[in-house]
Design an enzyme around this catalytic site. Structure first.
Site, PDB file in Angstrom:
ATOM      1  N   SER A 117      16.879 -82.115  60.058  1.00  0.00           N
ATOM      2  CA  SER A 117      16.566 -83.503  59.699  1.00  0.00           C
ATOM      3  C   SER A 117      17.557 -84.479  60.302  1.00  0.00           C
ATOM      4  CB  SER A 117      16.584 -83.643  58.168  1.00  0.00           C
ATOM      5  OG  SER A 117      16.486 -84.997  57.797  1.00  0.00           O
ATOM      6  N   TYR A 119      20.992 -82.141  49.603  1.00  0.00           N
ATOM      7  CA  TYR A 119      19.855 -81.791  50.473  1.00  0.00           C
ATOM      8  C   TYR A 119      20.277 -81.916  51.937  1.00  0.00           C
ATOM      9  CZ  TYR A 119      16.026 -82.817  53.590  1.00  0.00           C
ATOM     10  OH  TYR A 119      15.208 -82.851  54.696  1.00  0.00           O
ATOM     11  N   LYS A 143      21.040 -78.998  55.197  1.00  0.00           N
ATOM     12  CA  LYS A 143      20.532 -79.014  56.587  1.00  0.00           C
ATOM     13  C   LYS A 143      21.687 -78.840  57.569  1.00  0.00           C
ATOM     14  CE  LYS A 143      16.177 -79.523  55.747  1.00  0.00           C
ATOM     15  NZ  LYS A 143      15.254 -78.376  55.941  1.00  0.00           N
ATOM     16  N   TYR A 157      13.993 -83.746  62.355  1.00  0.00           N
ATOM     17  CA  TYR A 157      12.861 -84.646  62.138  1.00  0.00           C
ATOM     18  C   TYR A 157      13.361 -86.048  61.793  1.00  0.00           C
ATOM     19  CZ  TYR A 157      10.617 -80.183  60.722  1.00  0.00           C
ATOM     20  OH  TYR A 157      10.167 -78.894  60.635  1.00  0.00           O
ATOM     21  N   ASN A 168      10.995 -89.441  60.427  1.00  0.00           N
ATOM     22  CA  ASN A 168      10.217 -89.529  59.176  1.00  0.00           C
ATOM     23  C   ASN A 168       8.773 -89.068  59.335  1.00  0.00           C
ATOM     24  OD1 ASN A 168      12.642 -91.199  58.618  1.00  0.00           O
ATOM     25  ND2 ASN A 168      11.569 -91.525  56.685  1.00  0.00           N
ATOM     26  N   ASN A 213       8.525 -89.469  46.243  1.00  0.00           N
ATOM     27  CA  ASN A 213       9.816 -90.075  46.601  1.00  0.00           C
ATOM     28  C   ASN A 213       9.666 -90.902  47.866  1.00  0.00           C
ATOM     29  OD1 ASN A 213      11.579 -88.673  44.657  1.00  0.00           O
ATOM     30  ND2 ASN A 213      10.942 -86.832  45.765  1.00  0.00           N
ATOM     31  N   LEU A 271       7.954 -93.068  51.117  1.00  0.00           N
ATOM     32  CA  LEU A 271       7.247 -94.342  51.221  1.00  0.00           C
ATOM     33  C   LEU A 271       5.733 -94.196  51.370  1.00  0.00           C
ATOM     34  CD1 LEU A 271       7.289 -97.470  51.566  1.00  0.00           C
ATOM     35  CD2 LEU A 271       7.541 -97.062  54.030  1.00  0.00           C
ATOM     36  N   ASP A 309      20.312 -94.850  50.807  1.00  0.00           N
ATOM     37  CA  ASP A 309      19.420 -95.161  51.943  1.00  0.00           C
ATOM     38  C   ASP A 309      20.233 -95.569  53.166  1.00  0.00           C
ATOM     39  OD1 ASP A 309      16.462 -96.516  50.331  1.00  0.00           O
ATOM     40  OD2 ASP A 309      16.823 -94.595  51.300  1.00  0.00           O
TER      41      ASP A 309
HETATM   42  C1  WQD Z   1      11.674 -94.564  53.888  1.00  0.00           C
HETATM   43  C2  WQD Z   1      11.995 -96.027  53.625  1.00  0.00           C
HETATM   44  C3  WQD Z   1      13.130 -96.431  51.555  1.00  0.00           C
HETATM   45  C4  WQD Z   1       9.866 -95.271  48.918  1.00  0.00           C
HETATM   46  C5  WQD Z   1      13.777 -88.933  53.436  1.00  0.00           C
HETATM   47  C6  WQD Z   1      14.777 -87.850  53.693  1.00  0.00           C
HETATM   48  C7  WQD Z   1      14.449 -87.187  55.004  1.00  0.00           C
HETATM   49  C8  WQD Z   1      13.044 -86.669  54.913  1.00  0.00           C
HETATM   50  C9  WQD Z   1      12.106 -87.863  54.728  1.00  0.00           C
HETATM   51  C10 WQD Z   1      12.582 -84.501  54.035  1.00  0.00           C
HETATM   52  C11 WQD Z   1      13.389 -96.227  53.027  1.00  0.00           C
HETATM   53  C12 WQD Z   1      11.759 -97.084  51.559  1.00  0.00           C
HETATM   54  C13 WQD Z   1      10.616 -95.522  50.047  1.00  0.00           C
HETATM   55  C14 WQD Z   1       9.466 -96.354  48.089  1.00  0.00           C
HETATM   56  C15 WQD Z   1      10.602 -97.881  49.542  1.00  0.00           C
HETATM   57  N1  WQD Z   1      12.931 -85.767  53.843  1.00  0.00           N
HETATM   58  N2  WQD Z   1      10.977 -96.805  50.347  1.00  0.00           N
HETATM   59  N3  WQD Z   1       9.854 -97.618  48.436  1.00  0.00           N
HETATM   60  O1  WQD Z   1      14.576 -91.728  52.752  1.00  0.00           O
HETATM   61  O2  WQD Z   1      14.002 -92.295  55.166  1.00  0.00           O
HETATM   62  O3  WQD Z   1      13.927 -89.929  54.404  1.00  0.00           O
HETATM   63  O4  WQD Z   1      12.463 -88.457  53.486  1.00  0.00           O
HETATM   64  O5  WQD Z   1      12.367 -83.931  55.058  1.00  0.00           O
HETATM   65  O6  WQD Z   1      15.324 -86.128  55.229  1.00  0.00           O
HETATM   66  O7  WQD Z   1      16.051 -88.438  53.774  1.00  0.00           O
HETATM   67  O8  WQD Z   1      12.204 -91.504  53.630  1.00  0.00           O
HETATM   68  O9  WQD Z   1      10.008 -92.274  52.818  1.00  0.00           O
HETATM   69  O10 WQD Z   1      11.891 -91.921  51.143  1.00  0.00           O
HETATM   70  O11 WQD Z   1      11.982 -93.854  52.681  1.00  0.00           O
HETATM   71  O12 WQD Z   1      10.949 -99.038  49.837  1.00  0.00           O
HETATM   72  O13 WQD Z   1       8.768 -96.206  47.047  1.00  0.00           O
HETATM   73  O14 WQD Z   1      11.074 -96.530  52.659  1.00  0.00           O
HETATM   74  O15 WQD Z   1      14.084 -97.305  50.956  1.00  0.00           O
HETATM   75  O16 WQD Z   1      13.914 -97.436  53.546  1.00  0.00           O
HETATM   76  P1  WQD Z   1      13.769 -91.454  53.967  1.00  0.00           P
HETATM   77  P2  WQD Z   1      11.467 -92.351  52.499  1.00  0.00           P
END
Ligand code: WQD
Length: 345
Positions: free
Chosen positions: A128, A153, A157, A181, A183, A202, A204, A302
């Site tokens: 990741s 987590y 990795k 990876y 996103n 969790n 977006l 974040d």
């Molecule tokens: C993306 C953006 C949030 C939810 C994580 C892990 C990464 C991988 C992917 C596993 C951020 C914002 C999110 C919400 C929001 N995990 N957001 N409201 O944190 O970049 O990556 O997931 O493989 O290793 O770190 O992904 O989709 O959680 O967030 O505003 O309800 O969307 O603050 O800026 P992230 P995410």
């Protein structure tokens, strides 16, 4: 007889899409999964897409004896694509030992089995971009420093990559490619496969689609005071099928002995960063649905902005992401609509 590839965690989001791409490329996929973050119905959906039902063994990879027996019963495995791991950043902070035991224990057991069964001597590992934290320079390339992880987590990795590096160095037969990876989002173009978050998402995009379908009342955008053009975080979103295809390319690189080092690392992104607001606007445009959303404070942990330098993967791996953000969003929406209409029962 086509080559057999083991896909651990192959019932999961990226794993199941990778099984589809493996089968499309003529490989036989065998799935190991303990169904801790998936549902048995995924197997049927893979079969509906490809017409080929993958072999599936329900096994927890921390069960070393069970894993040894599995490899003993499958002497024709030529390579392993390893997804099986817990991946919720927040949960890892609450339950670090569960993450270290599962994610690292599974990997150590797997590598021990691969050493015992040298026919399966090629490993593609699911890593990741979290290993980079907040990069100094953007886009971020594979030479960027790995910084102390901000979650257990992310730490699993980093440690996993080190375990793989050390094991490849000590074992002349073993080769590995770690794929970092960015996103992963979106769903298979058929609308028959996609992300199945257990409980409240969790991430977006599943939160966006569940809000649009009415399962969630409102999307909360975490923070609009970042040092970015519109104040929201920037990410490099990549379609899950583009990502899955890269795993097949990486495995073939090792099967053909084209790899230049025993353990190689590649960034898997599109090279383009989009803000959360741009992602929301892309969804509304692609799905034709107005989203109910509002701002809140930042989410702890974040990263402000991150997107990939894809040159090494494009040139050396010979792989490039093809799908744009609107297509990622429209496939994610089709999957959510199909789920809502009872696709998974
Ligand atoms: C993306 C953006 C949030 C939810 C994580 C892990 C990464 C991988 C992917 C596993 C951020 C914002 C999110 C919400 C929001 N995990 N957001 N409201 O944190 O970049 O990556 O997931 O493989 O290793 O770190 O992904 O989709 O959680 O967030 O505003 O309800 O969307 O603050 O800026 P992230 P995410």
């Amino acid at each position: 007889m086509s080559k057999k590839i083991l896909v651990t965690g192959g019932m999961g989001y990226i794993g199941s899409h990778t099984v589809v791409e493996l089968q499309k490329s003529g490989y036989r996929a065998v799935i190991l999964d303990n169904l801790s973050n998936s549902q048995p119905g995924i197997l049927e959906l893979i079969t509906r897409i490809t017409g080929v039902k993958p072999e599936f063994v329900n096994l927890d990879m921390t069960n070393q004896q069970g894993l040894n027996a599995f490899f003993h019963n499958h002497p024709d495995i030529k390579g392993v694509i390893h997804f099986a791991a817990y991946k919720a950043v927040g949960e890892s902070v609450e339950k670090p030992l569960m993450y270290y035991h599962n994610n690292l224990g599974s990997l150590v057991n797997l590598l021990a089995c691969m050493q015992e069964h040298p026919a399966a001597s090629h490993l593609v590992f699911s890593s990741s971009c979290t290993v980079y934290g907040q990069p100094e320079n953007l886009p971020v390339d594979e030479q960027a420093p790995v910084v102390p992880a901000i979650s257990p987590y992310g730490n699993t990795k980093q440690i996993s990559e080190e375990i793989i590096e050390d094991t490849c160095r000590s074992n002349a037969l073993l080769t590995a490619i770690s794929l970092r990876y960015f996103n992963p989002i979106g769903a298979h173009e058929s609308g028959l496969l996609g992300e199945l978050p257990l409980g409240v998402p969790n991430n977006l995009v599943p939160y966006i689609t569940q809000t649009a379908i009415g399962k969630r009342n409102k999307l909360t955008i975490f923070g609009n005071d970042y040092n970015t053009p519109d104040g929201t975080c920037i990410r490099d979103y990549i379609h899950v099928s583009d990502l899955a295809r890269a795993h097949v390319v990486a495995m073939e690189r090792m099967l053909k002995k084209d790899n230049k080092k025993a353990h190689e690392v590649f960034n898997l992104g599109t090279g383009t960063g989009y803000s959360v607001l741009e992602a929301v606007q892309s969804f509304e445009r692609s799905a034709g649905v107005k989203l109910n959303w509002g701002f809140s404070a930042r989410r702890p942990g974040d990263v402000e902005k991150v997107w990939a330098d894809t040159q090494f993967a494009n040139e050396e791996l010979g792989w490039k992401a093809e799908k744009g953000l609107d297509e990622m969003m429209s496939t994610a929406w089709s999957w959510e609509v199909n789920l809502n209409e009872g696709l998974m029962g």
